[in-house]
Design a protein around this motif. Structure first.
Motif, mmCIF file in Angstrom:
data_model
loop_
_atom_site.group_PDB
_atom_site.id
_atom_site.type_symbol
_atom_site.label_atom_id
_atom_site.label_comp_id
_atom_site.label_asym_id
_atom_site.label_seq_id
_atom_site.Cartn_x
_atom_site.Cartn_y
_atom_site.Cartn_z
ATOM 1 N N ALA A 49 -4.641 3.615 -1.692
ATOM 2 C CA ALA A 49 -3.692 4.961 -0.637
ATOM 3 C C ALA A 49 -3.961 4.834 0.874
ATOM 4 N N LYS A 50 -5.110 4.715 1.356
ATOM 5 C CA LYS A 50 -6.510 4.213 2.529
ATOM 6 C C LYS A 50 -5.010 3.600 3.374
ATOM 7 N N SER A 51 -4.270 2.203 2.693
ATOM 8 C CA SER A 51 -3.370 1.019 3.459
ATOM 9 C C SER A 51 -2.326 2.378 4.045
ATOM 10 N N ASP A 54 -3.417 4.715 6.856
ATOM 11 C CA ASP A 54 -4.077 3.911 8.098
ATOM 12 C C ASP A 54 -2.572 3.446 9.693
ATOM 13 N N ALA A 55 -1.288 3.518 8.294
ATOM 14 C CA ALA A 55 -0.384 3.431 8.326
ATOM 15 C C ALA A 55 0.811 4.227 8.671
ATOM 16 N N GLY A 56 0.310 5.596 8.630
ATOM 17 C CA GLY A 56 0.663 7.097 9.297
ATOM 18 C C GLY A 56 2.102 6.717 8.189
ATOM 19 N N ASN A 57 2.130 6.398 6.753
ATOM 20 C CA ASN A 57 3.057 6.264 5.522
ATOM 21 C C ASN A 57 2.662 7.220 4.421
ATOM 22 N N LEU A 58 3.220 8.023 4.160
ATOM 23 C CA LEU A 58 2.859 9.144 2.971
ATOM 24 C C LEU A 58 2.408 7.909 1.638
#
Length: 217
Positions: A49-51, A54-58
């Motif tokens: 989830a954090k990855s 952090d990438a600004g994705n859902l």
């Protein structure tokens, strides 16, 4: 009891969920808490989830569904639960049904907190948060500070969050209508939906919900 709580942003789901869970003596399981717990504990799902975040994705549905199912496996949810913020769309609702069916259990009710859209906008756009302590929350109309722009508790500056601006609120409502509202029809087909008028004092709304669940005084 096993309950799903739905409603638009600003309907008071978090507040009502806490009251209802306490009155019904079941755990309140919110999507926000699931994410925070998994990320802080560094679980495999939390790392995934954090990855994405952090990438600004859902975060994909599969990750959210996995977190919810893991939480429902915990001992305190064996006798019932109140889900707040999950399921958020049809895919998640269908996954929850599959999970519950596999356990031989079913939902008891889906509580739909109903609030007029203009009231939602007024509630959210009027919020003012203290910069020193975000737990100190005021409202431009319903809970005014004694001095405009100043927190009554600590004297910090009150401000409006970007997410609370009217144009942002209306965009959030559009997302709710397109993604989450369809689950209400999905559950209506299962005769699970109970609509609760969510205008009025918190205690009044809670009483309506408890009465609808057959747990009124």
């Amino acid at each position: 009891m096993r309950i799903v709580l739905v409603g638009p942003p600003g309907a008071g789901k978090g507040t009502q969920a806490a009251y209802l869970a306490r009155n019904l003596e079941i755990p309140h399981i919110s999507t926000g808490d699931l994410f925070r717990a998994n990320i802080s504990q560094g679980t495999p799902l939390g790392v995934q989830a954090k990855s994405y975040m952090d990438a600004g994705n859902l975060v994909p549905d599969e990750v959210t569904i996995g977190m919810a199912e893991d939480r429902l496996e915990q001992a305190d949810a064996a006798g019932g639960f109140l889900l707040d913020g999950f399921p958020r769309n049809l895919k998640q609702a269908e996954a929850l049904d599959v999970y519950l069916k596999g356990k031989g259990i079913t939902l008891d009710a889906v509580l739909d907190l109903e609030v007029p859209e203009d009231e939602v906008v007024k509630r959210i756009a009027g919020r003012r948060i203290c910069r020193k302590n975000s737990a100190h929350v005021f409202h431009a109309e319903y809970s005014k500070p004694k001095a405009e722009g100043v927190c009554d508790v600590c004297g910090g500056e009150l401000y409006q969050r970007d997410d609370d601006h009217e144009d942002t609120v209306r965009k959030r409502l559009e997302v709710y209508h397109s993604e989450t509202e369809p689950i209400i029809d999905y559950y209506k087909a299962q005769e699970l939906v109970v609509t609760i008028p969510a205008l009025g004092k918190v205690e009044e709304v809670t009483r309506r919900a408890m009465s609808a669940l057959g747990r009124g005084e």
